[in-house]
Design an enzyme around this catalytic site. Structure first.
Site, PDB file in Angstrom:
ATOM      1  N   GLY A  45       0.815  -1.217   0.000  1.00 24.64           N
ATOM      2  CA  GLY A  45       0.000   0.000   0.000  1.00 24.64           C
ATOM      3  C   GLY A  45       0.843   1.260   0.000  1.00 24.64           C
ATOM      4  N   CYS A  46       1.911   1.248   0.775  1.00 30.81           N
ATOM      5  CA  CYS A  46       2.780   2.426   0.892  1.00 30.81           C
ATOM      6  C   CYS A  46       3.526   2.688  -0.419  1.00 30.81           C
ATOM      7  CB  CYS A  46       3.766   2.253   2.042  1.00 30.81           C
ATOM      8  SG  CYS A  46       2.930   2.035   3.634  1.00 30.81           S
TER       9      CYS A  46
END
Length: 157
Positions: A45-46
């Site tokens: 996600g990051c």
């Protein structure tokens, strides 16, 4: 400490960044600042979020906004993360979590029944006058950068 809300003065910060630099909010007065907090370099996600912000960097630049991603990762990790994914946004290193705490994103999280402290994925839009114009908490990555860019355009208008 009460939770930050729109209209509040953004807490000042000064932290080391990738590439051996530093970033200080007070030095950015007069600019719109997008300050986004994310849990960890090189996690799915990051990574997606950082790539999305980097892809839209020219749009943020033309809207007069500076984008800064913040996690507790070291400057060395940020440098590797940037090089690996060809990122163009500034990455701030908040190893002592002082900035995370000032913005209220160092929170108790739960995963698989285990509780731990971690960074809540959140984004703060800081106006040229240093006030918080918009706050996104518990951010879902998909479509987030577009929403932030729209909000930046309203500040710049």
């Amino acid at each position: 400490m009460s939770e930050l809300k729109t209209g509040d003065l953004a807490p000042d910060f000064n932290m080391p960044t990738d590439g051996g630099g530093t970033v200080e909010l007070s030095a950015l007065k007069g600019k719109t600042v997008v300050l986004y907090f994310y849990p960890k370099d090189d996690t799915p996600g990051c990574t997606t979020e950082a790539i999305d912000f980097s892809t839209a960097k020219a749009d943020f630049d033309s809207a007069g906004a500076v984008v800064i991603g913040v996690s507790k990762d070291t400057v060395a990790k940020h440098d590797k993360f940037k090089a690996k994914h060809d990122l163009s946004v500034i990455l701030g290193s908040d190893e002592d979590s002082g900035v995370c705490e000032a913005y209220g994103v160092w929170v108790l999280k739960k995963m698989y029944g285990r509780e731990y402290l971690g960074i809540e994925r959140a984004t703060f839009l800081i106006g040229p006058d240093g006030t918080l114009r918009e706050i996104w908490r518990k951010v879902k990555v998909k479509g987030h950068v577009e929403a932030v860019l729209e909000a930046v355009k309203t500040v710049a208008a």
